[in-house]
Design an enzyme around this catalytic site. Structure first.
Site, PDB file in Angstrom:
ATOM      1  N   HIS A 100       0.856  -1.197   0.000  1.00  0.00           N
ATOM      2  CA  HIS A 100       0.000   0.000   0.000  1.00  0.00           C
ATOM      3  C   HIS A 100       0.891   1.247   0.000  1.00  0.00           C
ATOM      4  O   HIS A 100       1.962   1.256   0.622  1.00  0.00           O
ATOM      5  CB  HIS A 100      -0.907  -0.010   1.239  1.00  0.00           C
ATOM      6  CG  HIS A 100      -1.913   1.096   1.204  1.00  0.00           C
ATOM      7  ND1 HIS A 100      -1.601   2.370   1.600  1.00  0.00           N
ATOM      8  CD2 HIS A 100      -3.193   1.118   0.774  1.00  0.00           C
ATOM      9  CE1 HIS A 100      -2.673   3.143   1.419  1.00  0.00           C
ATOM     10  NE2 HIS A 100      -3.650   2.405   0.921  1.00  0.00           N
ATOM     11  N   GLU A 172      -3.307   2.262  -7.407  1.00  0.00           N
ATOM     12  CA  GLU A 172      -3.551   3.356  -6.468  1.00  0.00           C
ATOM     13  C   GLU A 172      -2.470   4.416  -6.644  1.00  0.00           C
ATOM     14  O   GLU A 172      -1.425   4.359  -5.969  1.00  0.00           O
ATOM     15  CB  GLU A 172      -3.504   2.836  -5.025  1.00  0.00           C
ATOM     16  CG  GLU A 172      -4.594   1.849  -4.698  1.00  0.00           C
ATOM     17  CD  GLU A 172      -5.007   1.949  -3.231  1.00  0.00           C
ATOM     18  OE1 GLU A 172      -6.201   2.046  -2.973  1.00  0.00           O
ATOM     19  OE2 GLU A 172      -4.130   1.943  -2.359  1.00  0.00           O
TER      20      GLU A 172
HETATM   21  P1  PGA Z   1      -8.542   6.866   0.187  1.00  0.00           P
HETATM   22  O1  PGA Z   1      -7.507   5.670   0.321  1.00  0.00           O
HETATM   23  O2  PGA Z   1      -9.830   6.267  -0.327  1.00  0.00           O
HETATM   24  O3  PGA Z   1      -8.698   7.400   1.584  1.00  0.00           O
HETATM   25  O4  PGA Z   1      -7.970   7.852  -0.755  1.00  0.00           O
HETATM   26  C1  PGA Z   1      -7.474   4.619  -0.587  1.00  0.00           C
HETATM   27  C2  PGA Z   1      -6.574   3.545  -0.080  1.00  0.00           C
HETATM   28  O5  PGA Z   1      -5.694   3.856   0.709  1.00  0.00           O
HETATM   29  O6  PGA Z   1      -6.701   2.373  -0.404  1.00  0.00           O
END
Ligand code: PGA
Length: 254
Positions: A100, A172
């Site tokens: 992550h 992401e």
């Molecule tokens: P967020 O985070 O939706 O708060 O932007 C996404 C994630 O960390 O998976």
């Protein structure tokens, strides 16, 4: 495939937003609403390690699956503060986030750590959810594609993917996570198509699932899920509140 027909993954990463009692309470509420989701929508929650067992108790008998936010690759031993893949497996965890962006940027996890975690998770039978994404400077200088391709290579080169194990990758972009600045859905779709091509080159003909994560909200979730190569979302902040998560669930399956 139209958004109306494909299987949808709704993954809720609660990060460090909820304490033990709050995690249990949200899980209890989700157990009630989960039954309203169509069968093609799979939901998983990723509570803190502290709340995992309590959340599991609350969700018992519901279709909501459990995920870990992080893991360590050694099964047990002198590793103060860590929780191993084997320990998560023993309490029924089905998924674990790996790489992550908050782990990579705040806790300095590198591609080598990510690879070790993937291997440990596969060894115990937990499905890794491998998070991939470029930073803002990397996007601005035009190297986003190169960065995500390198992350994929480090994660999957020469890895024997176990038969029947789901392959889930979350795109992401670091600049979109926890910033309120989501990636444009078409661009996220394009990046997931690129990841898909790369994964096929690395692992062969294994059906891979791609999720988008980064400032997903009830208003934009449908636009992400409509992208051909996006099958769901990994949601942080908006997943830790019943109201916004309910809005996301409803909009995602519309
Ligand atoms: P967020 O985070 O939706 O708060 O932007 C996404 C994630 O960390 O998976």
């Amino acid at each position: 495939m139209s958004a109306a027909a494909k299987k949808i993954y709704l993954f809720a990463n609660w990060k460090m937003y909820l304490n033990y009692a709050e995690s249990r309470s949200l899980a209890r509420a989700l157990k009630k609403t989960a039954h309203d989701l169509p069968q093609r929508a799979g939901m998983a929650v990723f509570p803190s390690a502290l709340a995992m067992v309590g959340v599991k108790e609350e969700l018992s008998g519901s279709p909501v699956l459990l995920g870990a936010q992080n893991t360590y690759w050694v099964d047990r031993g002198g590793y103060t503060g860590e929780v191993s893949s084997a320990m998560y497996k023993a309490v029924g965890v089905r998924y674990a986030l790996v790489g992550h962006s908050e782990r990579r940027t705040i806790f300095h996890e590198n591609n080598h750590d990510v690879r070790q975690k993937i291997e440990a998770l596969l060894a115990v039978g937990i499905t890794p959810v491998v998070c991939i994404g470029e930073t803002k400077p990397e996007r601005q200088d035009g190297s986003a594609e190169e960065v995500v391709e390198a992350q994929l290579r480090a994660a999957f080169t020469d890895l024997a993917w176990p038969e029947g194990r789901e392959l889930i990758i979350a795109y992401e972009p670091v600049w979109a996570v926890n910033t309120g600045e989501p990636c444009a859905p078409e661009e996220a779709g394009r990046m997931c198509s690129l990841l898909k091509k790369n994964v096929a080159g690395l692992l062969g003909d294994i059906p891979a699932v791609f999720l988008y994560g980064g400032s997903v909200r009830p208003e934009n979730v449908g636009d992400f899920i409509r992208q051909t190569d996006i099958s769901g979302v990994l949601v942080g902040g908006a997943s830790a509140k019943l109201e916004t998560w309910s809005g996301i669930m409803a909009a995602a399956v519309k």
